[in-house]
Design an enzyme around this catalytic site. Structure first.
Site, short mmCIF file in Angstrom:
data_model
loop_
_atom_site.label_atom_id
_atom_site.label_comp_id
_atom_site.label_asym_id
_atom_site.label_seq_id
_atom_site.Cartn_x
_atom_site.Cartn_y
_atom_site.Cartn_z
N CYS A 71 8.26 81.69 69.19
CA CYS A 71 9.44 81.48 70.01
C CYS A 71 10.08 80.18 69.57
O CYS A 71 9.42 79.13 69.57
CB CYS A 71 9.06 81.43 71.49
SG CYS A 71 10.50 81.39 72.60
N VAL A 72 11.33 80.27 69.15
CA VAL A 72 12.02 79.09 68.64
C VAL A 72 13.38 78.94 69.30
O VAL A 72 13.98 79.91 69.74
CB VAL A 72 12.18 79.16 67.11
CG1 VAL A 72 10.84 79.16 66.41
CG2 VAL A 72 12.99 80.36 66.70
#
Length: 125
Positions: free
Chosen positions: A103-104
């Site tokens: 998750c960025v």
């Protein structure tokens, strides 16, 4: 390779497919919170947008003959990491098997949406 397409998820907005199946593995393109019925962004909160993303992913998974329970890896893109906890609440209702995940936060997503998710899933025979 088999191209996956469903009218129950937004059409690709560029030169790509909604998903591809290779050797019983599904690779989805990132889904954004576009309502396929209207072509509009669904809601203006992370919760509403994440919910639409999951509906879109569910439609692509179903078209390929699989489901959320067979996801092995997801990649999640957020416009703001401040939305991480609220996004996770929606995400956790769908990905109950807890697949591997990245998750960025990104500077900008297509159509200035708040989130985008892509999935790799197994297809059971």
């Amino acid at each position: 390779m088999k191209v996956i397409h469903t009218d129950k998820a937004p059409a690709a907005i560029g030169p790509y497919s909604q998903a591809i199946v290779v050797n019983d593995i599904l690779f989805t393109s990132g889904q954004i919170p576009v309502d396929p019925a209207t072509g509009e962004i669904a809601g203006d909160t992370i919760e509403a947008q994440a919910e639409q993303v999951m509906k879109n992913l569910g439609a692509v998974l179903q078209e390929a003959g699989t489901g959320f329970e067979n996801a092995v890896k997801t990649t999640c893109f957020l416009a703001d990491m401040g939305d991480f906890a609220a996004f996770n609440e929606v995400y956790a209702r769908y990905f109950v098997n807890k697949p591997a995940r990245s998750c960025v936060a990104v500077k900008t997503l297509p159509k200035n949406v708040l989130c985008e998710v892509e999935v790799i899933a197994a297809i059971e025979k």
